[in-house]
Motif scaffolding. Structure first.
Motif, PDB file in Angstrom:
ATOM      1  N   VAL B 118      -0.236 -20.941  24.998  1.00 64.58           N
ATOM      2  CA  VAL B 118      -1.134 -19.933  24.422  1.00 64.58           C
ATOM      3  C   VAL B 118      -0.298 -18.988  23.565  1.00 64.58           C
ATOM      4  O   VAL B 118       0.682 -18.408  24.040  1.00 64.58           O
ATOM      5  CB  VAL B 118      -1.870 -19.144  25.527  1.00 64.58           C
ATOM      6  N   THR B 119      -0.694 -18.867  22.307  1.00 64.78           N
ATOM      7  CA  THR B 119       0.089 -18.066  21.363  1.00 64.78           C
ATOM      8  C   THR B 119      -0.752 -16.930  20.792  1.00 64.78           C
ATOM      9  O   THR B 119      -1.977 -16.927  20.908  1.00 64.78           O
ATOM     10  CB  THR B 119       0.597 -18.939  20.199  1.00 64.78           C
ATOM     11  N   CYS B 120      -0.055 -15.992  20.152  1.00 65.75           N
ATOM     12  CA  CYS B 120      -0.710 -14.845  19.510  1.00 65.75           C
ATOM     13  C   CYS B 120      -0.236 -14.766  18.063  1.00 65.75           C
ATOM     14  O   CYS B 120       0.967 -14.683  17.804  1.00 65.75           O
ATOM     15  CB  CYS B 120      -0.363 -13.558  20.268  1.00 65.75           C
ATOM     16  N   GLY B 162      -0.556 -22.807  36.760  1.00 59.71           N
ATOM     17  CA  GLY B 162       0.671 -22.035  36.924  1.00 59.71           C
ATOM     18  C   GLY B 162       1.158 -21.550  35.567  1.00 59.71           C
ATOM     19  O   GLY B 162       1.023 -22.251  34.566  1.00 59.71           O
ATOM     20  N   TRP B 163       1.695 -20.345  35.556  1.00 60.34           N
ATOM     21  CA  TRP B 163       2.210 -19.715  34.319  1.00 60.34           C
ATOM     22  C   TRP B 163       3.730 -19.812  34.380  1.00 60.34           C
ATOM     23  O   TRP B 163       4.348 -19.224  35.262  1.00 60.34           O
ATOM     24  CB  TRP B 163       1.744 -18.271  34.260  1.00 60.34           C
ATOM     25  N   VAL B 164       4.320 -20.528  33.443  1.00 54.88           N
ATOM     26  CA  VAL B 164       5.776 -20.697  33.391  1.00 54.88           C
ATOM     27  C   VAL B 164       6.324 -19.787  32.301  1.00 54.88           C
ATOM     28  O   VAL B 164       5.932 -19.886  31.135  1.00 54.88           O
ATOM     29  CB  VAL B 164       6.163 -22.157  33.102  1.00 54.88           C
ATOM     30  N   SER B 165       7.229 -18.884  32.701  1.00 51.26           N
ATOM     31  CA  SER B 165       7.728 -17.891  31.740  1.00 51.26           C
ATOM     32  C   SER B 165       9.232 -17.998  31.523  1.00 51.26           C
ATOM     33  O   SER B 165       9.814 -17.170  30.829  1.00 51.26           O
ATOM     34  CB  SER B 165       7.375 -16.479  32.226  1.00 51.26           C
ATOM     35  N   VAL B 185       2.782 -16.416  24.155  1.00 54.80           N
ATOM     36  CA  VAL B 185       2.437 -15.506  25.245  1.00 54.80           C
ATOM     37  C   VAL B 185       2.538 -16.203  26.591  1.00 54.80           C
ATOM     38  O   VAL B 185       3.029 -15.625  27.560  1.00 54.80           O
ATOM     39  CB  VAL B 185       1.025 -14.891  25.027  1.00 54.80           C
ATOM     40  N   ALA B 186       2.080 -17.454  26.673  1.00 56.22           N
ATOM     41  CA  ALA B 186       2.081 -18.121  27.978  1.00 56.22           C
ATOM     42  C   ALA B 186       2.211 -19.627  27.824  1.00 56.22           C
ATOM     43  O   ALA B 186       1.670 -20.216  26.882  1.00 56.22           O
ATOM     44  CB  ALA B 186       0.796 -17.804  28.739  1.00 56.22           C
ATOM     45  N   TYR B 187       2.914 -20.217  28.763  1.00 53.66           N
ATOM     46  CA  TYR B 187       2.957 -21.679  28.870  1.00 53.66           C
ATOM     47  C   TYR B 187       2.377 -22.027  30.238  1.00 53.66           C
ATOM     48  O   TYR B 187       2.895 -21.614  31.278  1.00 53.66           O
ATOM     49  CB  TYR B 187       4.387 -22.211  28.727  1.00 53.66           C
ATOM     50  N   LEU B 188       1.269 -22.771  30.216  1.00 53.58           N
ATOM     51  CA  LEU B 188       0.469 -22.983  31.421  1.00 53.58           C
ATOM     52  C   LEU B 188       0.468 -24.447  31.848  1.00 53.58           C
ATOM     53  O   LEU B 188       0.406 -25.341  31.000  1.00 53.58           O
ATOM     54  CB  LEU B 188      -0.979 -22.551  31.156  1.00 53.58           C
TER      55      LEU B 188
END
Lengths: 226, 226
Positions: B118-120, B162-165, B185-188
Motif C-alpha cells: 500500500v503506497t501513498c 500481517g503488516w511487515v515493516s 506505507v505498508a506491506y501486508l
C-alpha cells in the motif's frame, strides 16, 4: 491462574456479522456539522477507547494517549486555534478555490459535545522498537490505526466523528498542556448523529470526486509513470 | 441521472451488528504464521480493496495505490529483502534481547498466498491539499486508515493479515518498480486462517504487556510529566 492464551480456532463471522463490518466501513463519514448535543455516556466512551486501545501497534508498543475534552471553555480555545489556522489555510489556495474553501465547514469543535485528542509518545518503547527499526513512522501509524478503530466503533454506536487537522501544533499543545516531545496525531470531534451524508461530504459538495478503484490497483508491480 | 446524495437518516446498528464491529476490532491479530495456502478469491480481494478505498482521506484525496502480489518469485525476492533488513534490526537490540528477537517470526511473506503493498502518492492533490496545510503527514495517515479498514474487513472475511515493516524502502521499491517519489506505507501479508492468537502474539510471547487503558486516558488536559 492467568488464562493461558495461545492459538485458538478463529471465530468465524456470519454473513450478517460480516455485512455489519462493511456497513460501518462504508457508511462512516467525516462529520463536521450533524452532531446532536446529547452527551456521550461514559460507558459508550469507554467502549470507543477500548476499541482504539486494541488497534495493532508496532512492537505491541501501544504508544497512544487519549485526552478527552468536554469543557466548553477548552473547546472554545481549541476552536479559536482552528480559526486562526484555517484563515492561514484559506490563503494558501489558488484564488479561484478560496471562496469554495471558505464555504466549507471543516470542524465541529464547539458543536460536538465530546472532543478527543489522540497523541503518540515516541519515547515509550525506548530507542529501538521491534518493527520501527527501518520505518521511524510506525508508531505514528499505529496511533492512526487506533483512530480508525475508534471511528468505526463510533459509527456502530450511532456516534459521528470528524478528524480536524487544521491547527498549529504549538497552539493545541499550549491549550492542552501537551509536552513538546509528544506528537499530536489527531484531534477528533464526536457526538450522536441522526443524519449523515450518503457520500463523503467533500464529494457531495464538489470539492473532489471518487477515484475509480480500478485505476488504483496494480498487479505484481507498479504500473505507469514516475 | 446521478442519484442526488446528501443528508439522509443515519442507518442505525442493531446490537448484533454493533457487536460484530467490536468482534472484528477485538479479535483482529497481526498474523505472521497461521496462513493457509488457499488462494484469496478475486471477489473477496475486491471487497477488501473497496473497504480500503472507502477510508477517510484528507481533502477526499484518496492518495493510495494497492499493488497485489501473488507471484512466488516476487514474494521470494521480498522475503530476501526482509531477511537482510531483519538481520540489521536484530543487531540493533541490546544483547539480552537479541535471542528473544530472533526467535520471533515477524512475517508471512512466502506463506501468505497474497501480499499487498500500500503506497501513498504525495503529489496526487497538488501542493496545497485541504486539511494537509498544517500537518504534512495527513495523506500518509489517510493511507494508514485504508490499511486498518482492510485489516478489519479481512478479519470479517476469515482472512488473517500481517503488516511487515522491516524493509529498506529502496529494496522494496526496486523489486516492485515503485517510483522514488511514491511513499510505501505498508506491506501486508494475507491469507485465510483457521487459528488465531487469543491475545496479541507479542503479548503471548512475553515481548511486551498490555498497558492499562486507564493510565492512557487524560481528562481535559495532559496529566503527568514531560
Amino acid at each position: 491462574m492467568p488464562k493461558t492464551s495461545a492459538l485458538a480456532p478463529a471465530a468465524s463471522f456470519s454473513t450478517l456479522e460480516r455485512d455489519a463490518v462493511y456497513k460501518a466501513i462504508f457508511t462512516r463519514r467525516d462529520v463536521r456539522d450533524q452532531f446532536l448535543p446529547d452527551p456521550v455516556p461514559d460507558d459508550v466512551l469507554r467502549r470507543l477507547l477500548e476499541a482504539a486501545h486494541h488497534a495493532p501497534s508496532v512492537g505491541f508498543l501501544q504508544p497512544w494517549n487519549f485526552i478527552t475534552i468536554r469543557s466548553q471553555a477548552v473547546r472554545d480555545r481549541v476552536a479559536s486555534a482552528f480559526g486562526r489556522a484555517n484563515d492561514e489555510a484559506a490563503a494558501m489556495f489558488p484564488e479561484e478555490r478560496q471562496s469554495a474553501y471558505k464555504s466549507l465547514k471543516l470542524e465541529g469543535i464547539r458543536k460536538a459535545p465530546l472532543n478527543i485528542c489522540v497523541t503518540c509518545d515516541r519515547d515509550r518503547g525506548g530507542a529501538v522498537v521491534l518493527g520501527r527499526t527501518h520505518n521511524a513512522s510506525m508508531d505514528l501509524y499505529s496511533t492512526v490505526c487506533a483512530v480508525q478503530n475508534l471511528w468505526l466503533a463510533a459509527r456502530a454506536e450511532g456516534i459521528g466523528m470528524g478528524w480536524v487537522s487544521i491547527f498549529r501544533d504549538a497552539d493545541l499543545k499550549a491549550i492542552l498542556g501537551i509536552p513538546e516531545r509528544i506528537e499530536i496525531v489527531a484531534y477528533l470531534c464526536l457526538g450522536f448523529v441522526d443524519e449523515l451524508y450518503e457520500r463523503p461530504e467533500l464529494e457531495v459538495k464538489g470539492w473532489n470526486r471518487r477515484l475509480p478503484l480500478d485505476e488504483l490497483i496494480f498487479e505484481e508491480k507498479w504500473r505507469g509513470g514516475n
